[in-house]
Write a protein that holds these residues in place. Structure first.
Motif, PDB file in Angstrom:
ATOM      1  N   SER A   1       0.816  -1.212   0.000  1.00  0.00           N
ATOM      2  CA  SER A   1       0.000   0.000   0.000  1.00  0.00           C
ATOM      3  C   SER A   1       0.854   1.268   0.000  1.00  0.00           C
ATOM      4  CB  SER A   1      -0.959   0.004   1.197  1.00  0.00           C
ATOM      5  OG  SER A   1      -0.241   0.166   2.393  1.00  0.00           O
ATOM      6  N   ALA A   2       2.151   1.148   0.186  1.00  0.00           N
ATOM      7  CA  ALA A   2       3.032   2.322   0.118  1.00  0.00           C
ATOM      8  C   ALA A   2       3.015   2.941  -1.279  1.00  0.00           C
ATOM      9  CB  ALA A   2       4.455   1.949   0.519  1.00  0.00           C
ATOM     10  N   ALA A   3       2.562   2.194  -2.259  1.00  0.00           N
ATOM     11  CA  ALA A   3       2.435   2.735  -3.619  1.00  0.00           C
ATOM     12  C   ALA A   3       1.400   3.858  -3.682  1.00  0.00           C
ATOM     13  CB  ALA A   3       2.068   1.617  -4.597  1.00  0.00           C
ATOM     14  N   LEU A   4       0.575   3.994  -2.658  1.00  0.00           N
ATOM     15  CA  LEU A   4      -0.436   5.056  -2.628  1.00  0.00           C
ATOM     16  C   LEU A   4       0.128   6.396  -2.172  1.00  0.00           C
ATOM     17  CD1 LEU A   4      -3.382   3.056  -1.044  1.00  0.00           C
ATOM     18  CD2 LEU A   4      -3.141   3.742  -3.427  1.00  0.00           C
ATOM     19  N   ILE A   5       1.344   6.427  -1.672  1.00  0.00           N
ATOM     20  CA  ILE A   5       1.911   7.667  -1.137  1.00  0.00           C
ATOM     21  C   ILE A   5       1.961   8.784  -2.177  1.00  0.00           C
ATOM     22  CG2 ILE A   5       4.023   8.685  -0.178  1.00  0.00           C
ATOM     23  CD1 ILE A   5       4.379   6.063   1.392  1.00  0.00           C
ATOM     24  N   PRO A   6       2.365   8.540  -3.437  1.00  0.00           N
ATOM     25  CA  PRO A   6       2.411   9.656  -4.391  1.00  0.00           C
ATOM     26  C   PRO A   6       1.051  10.069  -4.976  1.00  0.00           C
ATOM     27  CG  PRO A   6       3.435   7.699  -5.342  1.00  0.00           C
ATOM     28  CD  PRO A   6       3.049   7.364  -3.945  1.00  0.00           C
ATOM     29  N   VAL A   7      -0.020   9.412  -4.584  1.00  0.00           N
ATOM     30  CA  VAL A   7      -1.337   9.733  -5.155  1.00  0.00           C
ATOM     31  C   VAL A   7      -1.755  11.183  -4.887  1.00  0.00           C
ATOM     32  CG1 VAL A   7      -3.808   9.188  -5.007  1.00  0.00           C
ATOM     33  CG2 VAL A   7      -2.126   7.360  -5.279  1.00  0.00           C
ATOM     34  N   PRO A   8      -1.633  11.724  -3.664  1.00  0.00           N
ATOM     35  CA  PRO A   8      -2.016  13.132  -3.476  1.00  0.00           C
ATOM     36  C   PRO A   8      -1.202  14.092  -4.342  1.00  0.00           C
ATOM     37  CG  PRO A   8      -1.903  12.050  -1.346  1.00  0.00           C
ATOM     38  CD  PRO A   8      -1.349  11.088  -2.360  1.00  0.00           C
ATOM     39  N   PHE A   9       0.106  13.840  -4.494  1.00  0.00           N
ATOM     40  CA  PHE A   9       0.917  14.701  -5.358  1.00  0.00           C
ATOM     41  C   PHE A   9       0.469  14.575  -6.810  1.00  0.00           C
ATOM     42  CE2 PHE A   9       4.582  15.253  -8.193  1.00  0.00           C
ATOM     43  CZ  PHE A   9       4.808  16.599  -7.974  1.00  0.00           C
ATOM     44  N   GLY A  10       0.188  13.376  -7.249  1.00  0.00           N
ATOM     45  CA  GLY A  10      -0.289  13.179  -8.621  1.00  0.00           C
ATOM     46  C   GLY A  10      -1.597  13.899  -8.888  1.00  0.00           C
ATOM     47  N   MET A  11      -2.482  13.887  -7.891  1.00  0.00           N
ATOM     48  CA  MET A  11      -3.750  14.592  -8.058  1.00  0.00           C
ATOM     49  C   MET A  11      -3.535  16.103  -8.115  1.00  0.00           C
ATOM     50  SD  MET A  11      -6.306  12.322  -5.740  1.00  0.00           S
ATOM     51  CE  MET A  11      -7.729  13.274  -6.225  1.00  0.00           C
TER      52      MET A  11
ATOM     53  N   LEU B   1      -4.432  18.479 -11.245  1.00  0.00           N
ATOM     54  CA  LEU B   1      -5.288  19.651 -11.093  1.00  0.00           C
ATOM     55  C   LEU B   1      -4.570  20.926 -11.560  1.00  0.00           C
ATOM     56  CD1 LEU B   1      -6.969  18.935  -7.661  1.00  0.00           C
ATOM     57  CD2 LEU B   1      -8.062  18.969  -9.902  1.00  0.00           C
ATOM     58  N   ALA B   2      -3.297  21.049 -11.238  1.00  0.00           N
ATOM     59  CA  ALA B   2      -2.541  22.230 -11.662  1.00  0.00           C
ATOM     60  C   ALA B   2      -2.384  22.257 -13.179  1.00  0.00           C
ATOM     61  CB  ALA B   2      -1.183  22.248 -10.992  1.00  0.00           C
TER      62      ALA B   2
END
Length: 123
Positions: free
Chosen positions: A103-113, A117-118
């Motif tokens: 589940s550590a693969a989920l760590i970059p998800v907020p940055f990707g979002m 968005l940017a």
């Protein structure tokens, strides 16, 4: 009934914990993004190179900010890696550790979002 929900609860807990780690991880990931997109593509890497007329892709502000950005990248990156190591490898029980590590693969998800968005906001 309790044994069926335990693996599912462990999966959700691991996923949510790693998504929560992704929020402060935005800082080192953004700094890494800046180095990769602003600093590395430049033709010059010192202020002495600014005087060379043959180099076209040189920006004083990027050169000026690079040492601070790289220092902050190292500091925040080490803090993030230490936190991920503790949360995903040290704290979980040995039998649940693979779930937490995957589940550590989920760590970059907020940055990707935020990056998506940017990108959409500027186009």
């Amino acid at each position: 009934m309790g044994t069926e929900s335990a693996p599912r609860r462990g999966f959700w807990a691991a996923g949510l914990a790693n998504l929560a780690l992704g929020v402060p991880a935005v800082v080192p990931l953004y700094l890494l993004w800046w180095v990769a997109t602003e600093y590395l593509p430049m033709d010059c890497h010192t202020t002495a190179d600014l005087a060379d007329p043959g180099l076209g892709n040189c920006d004083f502000h990027t050169l000026d900010h690079a040492p601070v950005v790289m220092f902050l990248l190292v500091v925040t990156g080490v803090l993030l890696l230490g936190t991920v190591l503790v949360v995903d490898a040290v704290l979980p029980a040995k039998e649940r550790r693979p779930v937490w590590l995957r589940s550590a693969a989920l760590i970059p998800v907020p940055f990707g979002m935020l990056l998506a968005l940017a990108t959409f906001a500027t186009h």
